[in-house]
Design an enzyme around this catalytic site. Sequence first.
Site, PDB file in Angstrom:
ATOM      1  N   ASP A  29       1.160  -0.902  -0.380  1.00 31.30           N
ATOM      2  CA  ASP A  29      -0.368  -0.165   0.262  1.00 31.30           C
ATOM      3  C   ASP A  29       0.873   1.056   0.259  1.00 31.30           C
ATOM      4  O   ASP A  29       2.054   1.088   0.474  1.00 31.30           O
ATOM      5  CB  ASP A  29      -0.677   0.064   1.342  1.00 31.30           C
ATOM      6  CG  ASP A  29      -2.143   0.814   1.437  1.00 31.30           C
ATOM      7  OD1 ASP A  29      -2.029   1.258  -0.201  1.00 31.30           O
ATOM      8  OD2 ASP A  29      -3.332   1.146   1.939  1.00 31.30           O
ATOM      9  N   HIS A  46       2.332   3.591  -9.210  1.00 31.23           N
ATOM     10  CA  HIS A  46       2.143   2.127  -9.192  1.00 31.23           C
ATOM     11  C   HIS A  46       3.733   1.308 -10.003  1.00 31.23           C
ATOM     12  O   HIS A  46       3.994   0.216  -9.983  1.00 31.23           O
ATOM     13  CB  HIS A  46       0.769   1.927 -10.206  1.00 31.23           C
ATOM     14  CG  HIS A  46      -0.326   2.142  -9.057  1.00 31.23           C
ATOM     15  ND1 HIS A  46      -0.277   1.588  -7.579  1.00 31.23           N
ATOM     16  CD2 HIS A  46      -1.485   2.820  -9.264  1.00 31.23           C
ATOM     17  CE1 HIS A  46      -1.637   2.111  -7.616  1.00 31.23           C
ATOM     18  NE2 HIS A  46      -2.107   2.805  -8.263  1.00 31.23           N
ATOM     19  N   LEU A 140      10.558 -20.850  -4.771  1.00 27.68           N
ATOM     20  CA  LEU A 140       9.859 -19.954  -3.848  1.00 27.68           C
ATOM     21  C   LEU A 140       8.442 -19.865  -4.948  1.00 27.68           C
ATOM     22  O   LEU A 140       8.009 -19.923  -6.028  1.00 27.68           O
ATOM     23  CB  LEU A 140      10.182 -18.187  -4.267  1.00 27.68           C
ATOM     24  CG  LEU A 140       9.138 -17.081  -3.275  1.00 27.68           C
ATOM     25  CD1 LEU A 140       8.393 -17.332  -1.898  1.00 27.68           C
ATOM     26  CD2 LEU A 140       9.851 -15.951  -4.277  1.00 27.68           C
TER      27      LEU A 140
HETATM   28  C1  IPE Z   1      -5.433  -2.690  -0.312  1.00 24.25           C
HETATM   29  O1  IPE Z   1      -4.797  -1.532  -0.944  1.00 24.25           O
HETATM   30  C2  IPE Z   1      -5.334  -3.459  -1.616  1.00 24.25           C
HETATM   31  C3  IPE Z   1      -3.595  -3.673  -2.077  1.00 24.25           C
HETATM   32  C4  IPE Z   1      -2.828  -3.494  -1.795  1.00 24.25           C
HETATM   33  C5  IPE Z   1      -4.070  -4.143  -3.754  1.00 24.25           C
HETATM   34  P1  IPE Z   1      -6.447  -0.318  -0.504  1.00 24.25           P
HETATM   35  O2  IPE Z   1      -5.659   1.116  -0.300  1.00 24.25           O
HETATM   36  O3  IPE Z   1      -7.646  -0.891  -1.530  1.00 24.25           O
HETATM   37  O4  IPE Z   1      -7.536  -0.092   0.473  1.00 24.25           O
HETATM   38  P2  IPE Z   1      -8.199   0.730   1.340  1.00 24.25           P
HETATM   39  O5  IPE Z   1      -8.776   1.340   0.440  1.00 24.25           O
HETATM   40  O6  IPE Z   1      -7.210   1.528   1.842  1.00 24.25           O
HETATM   41  O7  IPE Z   1      -8.936  -0.082   2.629  1.00 24.25           O
HETATM   42  C1  IPE Z   2      -1.207   0.188  -3.215  1.00 25.57           C
HETATM   43  O1  IPE Z   2      -0.623   1.451  -3.119  1.00 25.57           O
HETATM   44  C2  IPE Z   2      -1.785  -0.582  -4.684  1.00 25.57           C
HETATM   45  C3  IPE Z   2      -2.647  -0.710  -5.094  1.00 25.57           C
HETATM   46  C4  IPE Z   2      -3.939  -0.764  -4.135  1.00 25.57           C
HETATM   47  C5  IPE Z   2      -3.479  -1.663  -6.313  1.00 25.57           C
HETATM   48  P1  IPE Z   2      -2.438   1.996  -3.434  1.00 25.57           P
HETATM   49  O2  IPE Z   2      -2.435   2.528  -4.676  1.00 25.57           O
HETATM   50  O3  IPE Z   2      -3.759   1.934  -3.015  1.00 25.57           O
HETATM   51  O4  IPE Z   2      -1.600   4.060  -3.054  1.00 25.57           O
HETATM   52  P2  IPE Z   2      -2.364   5.044  -2.037  1.00 25.57           P
HETATM   53  O5  IPE Z   2      -3.102   3.774  -0.460  1.00 25.57           O
HETATM   54  O6  IPE Z   2      -3.389   5.617  -2.748  1.00 25.57           O
HETATM   55  O7  IPE Z   2      -1.881   5.370  -0.928  1.00 25.57           O
HETATM   56 MG    MG Z   3      -4.205   2.777  -0.749  1.00 25.64          MG
END
Ligand code: IPE
Ligand code: IPE
Ligand code: MG
Length: 256
Positions: A29, A46, A140
């Site tokens: 995240d 990303h 792995l």
């Molecule tokens: C969880 O992260 C999903 C992934 C890491 C793929 P999100 O960023 O989508 O989660 P919320 O919405 O903050 O809970």
């Molecule tokens: C995690 O990073 C990646 C996915 C959920 C695909 P985020 O895109 O959720 O990044 P934040 O939480 O908005 O910083």
């Molecule tokens: Mg996120």
Amino acid sequence: MTMVSDGSNDRSAREADAETPRHVAVIMDGNGRWAQARGLPRTEGHRKGMETVRRIIRHASKRGVGHLTLYSFSSENWRRPAEEVGFLMGLLKYFIRRDLAELHSENVRITVIGEREDLAADIASLLGEAETVTQANTGLNLVIAFNYGSRDEIVRAVRILAERVARGELAASEIDRDLLSATLFTAGIPDPDLVIRTSGEQRLSNFLMWQAAYSEFVFSPVLWPDFDEAAFDAAIDEYNGRERRFGGVGVRQGAK
Ligand code: IPE
Ligand code: IPE
Ligand code: MG
């Protein structure tokens, strides 16, 4: 940390290392915030996060982790703007096309968990190819959670079992924890020992809710694009300092 002395990259051989958790699951995240902090579009976060994915896979493999699950796209991530969703789909395709041959040569097995039916045909077939090509590998096990959500996974398993009961193949009383576990996408994969979430958020976001019943959680403040080998090792060190009790008394107290 002790490495396997014969340089073996075999999953079962490497499981002998007591300091390395057998299954590490990661909620990756913070990509969006990483980009926003630099005045860049979220998609750049990303893209950078994908480089972290590549590094952490190699590192986990070297450390002797048996199973590494990466939460890559949740069943709720479809709520994001279409452009971002499209970018994440493209990134997955790019990753498989670019890295599959190399991962295969490194004896990495790829397993994909999540609902495949809603995915575009080209993505579903690439995921299938990654699994088929690597299915005999013994290093792995890289578990890619894509279009994954725990609630959907449990609902799907309950339906499968209910249909078996309706057909008279199964008695309702035969449904137990093991059978439910074996009907989830993660069938055959041990429960995660350690769940890491980056970016400071402290929630599960519909990730492995059944499987993580007794997992240890490490929340790292580091945003995923900045997460590196040292941060991964620090999470494992923290895990090694924990006492897992599984509802019992625990060795530290039990020894008294
Ligand atoms: C969880 O992260 C999903 C992934 C890491 C793929 P999100 O960023 O989508 O989660 P919320 O919405 O903050 O809970
Ligand atoms: C995690 O990073 C990646 C996915 C959920 C695909 P985020 O895109 O959720 O990044 P934040 O939480 O908005 O910083
Ligand atoms: Mg996120």
